[in-house]
Design a protein around this motif. Structure first.
Motif, PDB file in Angstrom:
ATOM      1  N   HIS A  59       3.657  11.714 -17.637  1.00 24.25           N
ATOM      2  CA  HIS A  59       3.682  10.628 -16.667  1.00 24.25           C
ATOM      3  C   HIS A  59       3.184   9.357 -17.333  1.00 24.25           C
ATOM      4  O   HIS A  59       2.758   9.373 -18.491  1.00 24.25           O
ATOM      5  CB  HIS A  59       2.872  10.960 -15.416  1.00 24.25           C
ATOM      6  CG  HIS A  59       1.400  11.139 -15.618  1.00 24.25           C
ATOM      7  ND1 HIS A  59       0.848  12.069 -16.463  1.00 24.25           N
ATOM      8  CD2 HIS A  59       0.338  10.483 -15.049  1.00 24.25           C
ATOM      9  CE1 HIS A  59      -0.470  12.001 -16.393  1.00 24.25           C
ATOM     10  NE2 HIS A  59      -0.810  11.047 -15.555  1.00 24.25           N
ATOM     11  N   HIS A  61       0.712   7.123 -16.575  1.00 23.41           N
ATOM     12  CA  HIS A  61      -0.650   6.591 -16.494  1.00 23.41           C
ATOM     13  C   HIS A  61      -1.124   6.273 -17.908  1.00 23.41           C
ATOM     14  O   HIS A  61      -0.784   6.981 -18.867  1.00 23.41           O
ATOM     15  CB  HIS A  61      -1.603   7.620 -15.854  1.00 23.41           C
ATOM     16  CG  HIS A  61      -1.642   7.537 -14.358  1.00 23.41           C
ATOM     17  ND1 HIS A  61      -2.018   8.602 -13.558  1.00 23.41           N
ATOM     18  CD2 HIS A  61      -1.369   6.502 -13.514  1.00 23.41           C
ATOM     19  CE1 HIS A  61      -1.975   8.215 -12.290  1.00 23.41           C
ATOM     20  NE2 HIS A  61      -1.583   6.963 -12.234  1.00 23.41           N
ATOM     21  N   ASP A  63      -3.822   6.647 -19.608  1.00 28.96           N
ATOM     22  CA  ASP A  63      -4.538   7.620 -20.457  1.00 28.96           C
ATOM     23  C   ASP A  63      -3.603   8.702 -21.004  1.00 28.96           C
ATOM     24  O   ASP A  63      -4.037   9.568 -21.765  1.00 28.96           O
ATOM     25  CB  ASP A  63      -5.737   8.238 -19.716  1.00 28.96           C
ATOM     26  CG  ASP A  63      -5.381   8.869 -18.382  1.00 28.96           C
ATOM     27  OD1 ASP A  63      -4.352   8.500 -17.788  1.00 28.96           O
ATOM     28  OD2 ASP A  63      -6.144   9.743 -17.931  1.00 28.96           O
ATOM     29  N   HIS A  64      -2.316   8.633 -20.641  1.00 31.19           N
ATOM     30  CA  HIS A  64      -1.320   9.575 -21.177  1.00 31.19           C
ATOM     31  C   HIS A  64      -0.218   8.889 -21.975  1.00 31.19           C
ATOM     32  O   HIS A  64       0.561   9.566 -22.631  1.00 31.19           O
ATOM     33  CB  HIS A  64      -0.664  10.365 -20.037  1.00 31.19           C
ATOM     34  CG  HIS A  64      -1.599  11.314 -19.371  1.00 31.19           C
ATOM     35  ND1 HIS A  64      -1.496  12.681 -19.489  1.00 31.19           N
ATOM     36  CD2 HIS A  64      -2.688  11.086 -18.591  1.00 31.19           C
ATOM     37  CE1 HIS A  64      -2.466  13.257 -18.801  1.00 31.19           C
ATOM     38  NE2 HIS A  64      -3.202  12.310 -18.240  1.00 31.19           N
ATOM     39  N   HIS A 128       0.426  14.189  -7.928  1.00 33.97           N
ATOM     40  CA  HIS A 128      -0.329  13.153  -8.624  1.00 33.97           C
ATOM     41  C   HIS A 128       0.105  11.811  -8.044  1.00 33.97           C
ATOM     42  O   HIS A 128       1.205  11.720  -7.488  1.00 33.97           O
ATOM     43  CB  HIS A 128      -0.013  13.248 -10.127  1.00 33.97           C
ATOM     44  CG  HIS A 128      -1.057  12.615 -10.997  1.00 33.97           C
ATOM     45  ND1 HIS A 128      -2.389  12.941 -10.919  1.00 33.97           N
ATOM     46  CD2 HIS A 128      -0.962  11.688 -11.983  1.00 33.97           C
ATOM     47  CE1 HIS A 128      -3.057  12.227 -11.814  1.00 33.97           C
ATOM     48  NE2 HIS A 128      -2.224  11.455 -12.466  1.00 33.97           N
ATOM     49  N   ASP A 149      -0.959  15.980 -15.231  1.00 38.88           N
ATOM     50  CA  ASP A 149      -2.027  15.794 -14.246  1.00 38.88           C
ATOM     51  C   ASP A 149      -1.544  16.306 -12.899  1.00 38.88           C
ATOM     52  O   ASP A 149      -0.403  16.057 -12.512  1.00 38.88           O
ATOM     53  CB  ASP A 149      -2.386  14.313 -14.108  1.00 38.88           C
ATOM     54  CG  ASP A 149      -3.230  13.801 -15.260  1.00 38.88           C
ATOM     55  OD1 ASP A 149      -3.572  14.604 -16.152  1.00 38.88           O
ATOM     56  OD2 ASP A 149      -3.550  12.596 -15.255  1.00 38.88           O
TER      57      ASP A 149
HETATM   58 ZN   LIG Z   1      -2.645  10.651 -14.389  1.00 40.03          ZN
END
Ligand SMILES: [Zn+2]
Length: 238
Positions: A59, A61, A63-64, A128, A149
């Protein structure tokens, strides 16, 4: 298959750490699975950036996927296939517009092989705040699922059935109040998913730096074993 942990933290890293990213080596190919902050520096301890064959983003976001916006500056004369969700529009649009990335939209109906290998990929939508997919790698009898996530999810549990190694988002301790909108599983829910799915081994990841790892491990081990918290730069044979 071999999985190297490049970053295990979320939503931000501990000092000296990195956020979610793994190097999956399978069928002679190198797959960057998520690309959180710090991952590009880490992956070069194992291979050159031009040697990557595929990127899969569970995904979008930060932090990914944040280092994808840096990877575009590093690839020279190469087009890298990138599997990613179609939303959020803004992040997708930037990556889709990069000439160095050949983007492929992930969906639950996308069942495919990594080109030039016998490694099969399949995907399961998770729960999520943004569009997110768990991913399964299968090579012969060996299988590996990364949850991306997610909150606890029945369909994700079904998706994991028969899996050898389950690498799972373990965002919260049971002391964390459930406001009804938590974006991650409690660690005991990760363990419950592993138990109900009958996986062979549970690896905990997406570790929040504010928690003591021993507490996370104890809560998981009360529900399922074998279980361990992954270590950065460690390699796990599937
Ligand atoms: Zn996430």
């Amino acid at each position: 298959m071999k999985v190297t942990v490049l970053g295990k933290y979320g939503p931000y890293p501990k000092q000296g750490g990195a956020t979610t990213s793994y190097l999956v080596e399978c069928g002679g190919k190198k797959v960057l699975l998520d690309a959180g902050s710090g991952s590009l520096s880490r992956v070069q301890e194992f291979c050159a950036l031009d040697d990557l064959d595929l990127v899969i983003l569970t995904h979008l976001h930060s932090d990914h996927c944040s280092d994808m916006f840096i990877l575009r500056y590093a690839l020279k004369g190469k087009t890298l296939p990138v599997f990613l969700p179609r939303m959020p529009e803004k992040e997708y649009g930037i990556l889709h517009a990069c000439p160095c990335f050949d983007t492929v939209e992930i969906s639950e109906t996308l069942d495919c092989e990594i080109p030039g290998t016998n490694v099969k990929l399949s995907f399961c939508k998770t729960i999520h705040p943004v569009e997110c997919y768990a991913v399964k790698f299968r090579e012969g009898q060996d299988s590996f699922v990364f949850s991306g996530d997610s909150r606890y999810s029945g369909p994700l549990t079904d998706f994991c059935k028969g899996t050898g190694t389950f690498l799972c988002d373990s965002g919260f301790l049971s002391s964390q109040e459930d406001t009804g909108a938590l974006p991650h599983m409690y660690v005991r829910e990760a363990a419950l998913t592993a138990r109900r799915a009958g996986v062979k081994r549970l690896l905990l990841t997406h570790i929040n730096p504010v928690y003591e790892e021993k507490k996370l491990l104890d809560e998981a081990a009360a529900v399922f074993s074998p279980v361990e918290i992954v270590k950065e730069l460690e390699q796990y044979h599937i």
